[in-house]
Design a protein around this motif. Structure first.
Motif, PDB file in Angstrom:
ATOM      1  N   LEU A  60       0.664  -1.459  -0.060  1.00  0.00           N
ATOM      2  CA  LEU A  60      -0.060   0.079   0.057  1.00  0.00           C
ATOM      3  C   LEU A  60       0.778   1.323   0.035  1.00  0.00           C
ATOM      4  O   LEU A  60       1.903   1.286   0.802  1.00  0.00           O
ATOM      5  N   ASN A  61       0.560   2.115  -0.935  1.00  0.00           N
ATOM      6  CA  ASN A  61       1.354   3.388  -0.876  1.00  0.00           C
ATOM      7  C   ASN A  61       0.193   4.442  -0.910  1.00  0.00           C
ATOM      8  O   ASN A  61      -0.720   4.577  -1.913  1.00  0.00           O
ATOM      9  N   THR A  62      -0.148   5.210   0.382  1.00  0.00           N
ATOM     10  CA  THR A  62      -1.059   6.300   0.463  1.00  0.00           C
ATOM     11  C   THR A  62      -0.378   7.770   0.109  1.00  0.00           C
ATOM     12  O   THR A  62      -0.861   8.711   0.221  1.00  0.00           O
ATOM     13  N   GLY A  63       1.081   7.772  -0.252  1.00  0.00           N
ATOM     14  CA  GLY A  63       1.726   8.949  -0.395  1.00  0.00           C
ATOM     15  C   GLY A  63       1.467   9.629  -1.587  1.00  0.00           C
ATOM     16  O   GLY A  63       0.784   9.199  -2.649  1.00  0.00           O
ATOM     17  N   GLU A  64       1.940  10.865  -2.104  1.00  0.00           N
ATOM     18  CA  GLU A  64       1.971  11.480  -3.178  1.00  0.00           C
ATOM     19  C   GLU A  64       3.042  11.140  -4.234  1.00  0.00           C
ATOM     20  O   GLU A  64       3.183  11.420  -5.287  1.00  0.00           O
ATOM     21  N   ASP A  65       4.017  10.274  -3.703  1.00  0.00           N
ATOM     22  CA  ASP A  65       5.014   9.861  -4.747  1.00  0.00           C
ATOM     23  C   ASP A  65       5.152   8.215  -5.043  1.00  0.00           C
ATOM     24  O   ASP A  65       4.682   7.733  -3.989  1.00  0.00           O
ATOM     25  N   PRO A  66       5.735   7.783  -6.084  1.00  0.00           N
ATOM     26  CA  PRO A  66       5.932   6.401  -6.281  1.00  0.00           C
ATOM     27  C   PRO A  66       7.000   5.903  -5.111  1.00  0.00           C
ATOM     28  O   PRO A  66       8.008   6.863  -4.893  1.00  0.00           O
ATOM     29  N   VAL A  67       6.950   4.609  -4.713  1.00  0.00           N
ATOM     30  CA  VAL A  67       7.835   4.141  -3.918  1.00  0.00           C
ATOM     31  C   VAL A  67       8.593   2.809  -4.558  1.00  0.00           C
ATOM     32  O   VAL A  67       7.657   2.057  -4.959  1.00  0.00           O
ATOM     33  N   ARG A  68       9.880   2.816  -4.342  1.00  0.00           N
ATOM     34  CA  ARG A  68      10.675   1.600  -4.907  1.00  0.00           C
ATOM     35  C   ARG A  68      10.787   0.661  -3.648  1.00  0.00           C
ATOM     36  O   ARG A  68      11.104   1.157  -2.664  1.00  0.00           O
ATOM     37  N   TYR A  69      10.472  -0.665  -4.072  1.00  0.00           N
ATOM     38  CA  TYR A  69      10.893  -1.613  -2.793  1.00  0.00           C
ATOM     39  C   TYR A  69      11.467  -2.816  -3.544  1.00  0.00           C
ATOM     40  O   TYR A  69      11.324  -3.097  -4.776  1.00  0.00           O
ATOM     41  N   THR A  76      11.311 -19.698   0.230  1.00  0.00           N
ATOM     42  CA  THR A  76      11.425 -19.905  -0.998  1.00  0.00           C
ATOM     43  C   THR A  76      12.872 -19.775  -1.500  1.00  0.00           C
ATOM     44  O   THR A  76      13.385 -20.128  -2.315  1.00  0.00           O
ATOM     45  N   GLY A  77      13.377 -18.723  -0.845  1.00  0.00           N
ATOM     46  CA  GLY A  77      14.833 -18.218  -1.187  1.00  0.00           C
ATOM     47  C   GLY A  77      14.722 -17.296  -2.582  1.00  0.00           C
ATOM     48  O   GLY A  77      15.851 -17.058  -3.050  1.00  0.00           O
ATOM     49  N   MET A  78      13.436 -16.883  -2.663  1.00  0.00           N
ATOM     50  CA  MET A  78      13.200 -16.187  -4.056  1.00  0.00           C
ATOM     51  C   MET A  78      13.060 -14.596  -3.835  1.00  0.00           C
ATOM     52  O   MET A  78      12.422 -14.387  -2.580  1.00  0.00           O
ATOM     53  N   GLY A  79      13.053 -13.891  -4.607  1.00  0.00           N
ATOM     54  CA  GLY A  79      12.447 -12.421  -4.520  1.00  0.00           C
ATOM     55  C   GLY A  79      12.497 -11.637  -5.959  1.00  0.00           C
ATOM     56  O   GLY A  79      13.073 -12.069  -6.812  1.00  0.00           O
ATOM     57  N   VAL A  80      12.305 -10.431  -5.687  1.00  0.00           N
ATOM     58  CA  VAL A  80      11.966  -9.593  -6.983  1.00  0.00           C
ATOM     59  C   VAL A  80      12.810  -8.315  -6.498  1.00  0.00           C
ATOM     60  O   VAL A  80      12.346  -7.677  -5.354  1.00  0.00           O
ATOM     61  N   ILE A  81      13.605  -7.776  -7.302  1.00  0.00           N
ATOM     62  CA  ILE A  81      14.398  -6.308  -7.002  1.00  0.00           C
ATOM     63  C   ILE A  81      13.601  -5.372  -7.934  1.00  0.00           C
ATOM     64  O   ILE A  81      13.624  -5.457  -9.099  1.00  0.00           O
ATOM     65  N   GLY A  82      13.617  -4.151  -7.288  1.00  0.00           N
ATOM     66  CA  GLY A  82      13.284  -2.853  -7.979  1.00  0.00           C
ATOM     67  C   GLY A  82      11.851  -2.782  -8.536  1.00  0.00           C
ATOM     68  O   GLY A  82      11.557  -2.296  -9.420  1.00  0.00           O
ATOM     69  N   LEU A  83      11.015  -3.240  -7.673  1.00  0.00           N
ATOM     70  CA  LEU A  83       9.366  -2.928  -7.933  1.00  0.00           C
ATOM     71  C   LEU A  83       8.983  -1.423  -7.576  1.00  0.00           C
ATOM     72  O   LEU A  83       9.824  -0.995  -6.662  1.00  0.00           O
ATOM     73  N   THR A  84       8.264  -0.961  -8.023  1.00  0.00           N
ATOM     74  CA  THR A  84       7.820   0.280  -7.839  1.00  0.00           C
ATOM     75  C   THR A  84       6.213   0.186  -7.831  1.00  0.00           C
ATOM     76  O   THR A  84       5.432  -0.347  -8.460  1.00  0.00           O
ATOM     77  N   ILE A  85       5.583   1.002  -6.851  1.00  0.00           N
ATOM     78  CA  ILE A  85       4.136   1.076  -6.618  1.00  0.00           C
ATOM     79  C   ILE A  85       3.979   2.793  -6.663  1.00  0.00           C
ATOM     80  O   ILE A  85       4.549   3.550  -5.996  1.00  0.00           O
TER      81      ILE A  85
END
Length: 104
Positions: A60-69, A76-85
């Motif tokens: 959830l992003n209730t802010g005024e700017d995009p957030v990178r996470y 699972t030892g798995m992940g994703v880098i560089g997502l943006t909401i």
């Protein structure tokens, strides 16, 4: 009479009740007690296990700017880098149980 707050005339609250805001007139002066919020969070995430053993993650992003996470699942030892909401957005991610995923 003193309530749980130690202030005259303030009665203890029933379980589950939030004690804010409270206004008290004591000695002709009004005292207003409210929660102190130094910074309202604008980004949050929560994950839970689904009935089939998978994972659901809500971001959830209730802010005024995009957030990178980034997302990392320790099971699972798995992940994703560089997502943006984007601002004012909710995203739901779902993936299967570790034993159901083809990790080889």
């Amino acid at each position: 009479r003193f309530g749980s707050s130690g202030l005259p005339g303030v009665m203890p609250l029933p379980p589950g009740m939030v004690p804010f805001p409270v206004q008290i007139k004591e000695g002709g002066e009004e005292v207003c007690m409210q929660p102190l919020v130094e910074r309202i969070p604008t980004f949050d995430a929560g994950a839970f296990q689904t009935p089939d053993g998978g994972t659901s993650l809500m971001v959830l992003n209730t802010g005024e700017d995009p957030v990178r996470y980034d997302i990392y699942d320790a099971a699972t030892g798995m992940g994703v880098i560089g997502l943006t909401i984007q601002a004012h957005s909710i995203i739901t991610y779902m993936w299967g149980a570790p034993e159901a995923l083809d990790l080889d």
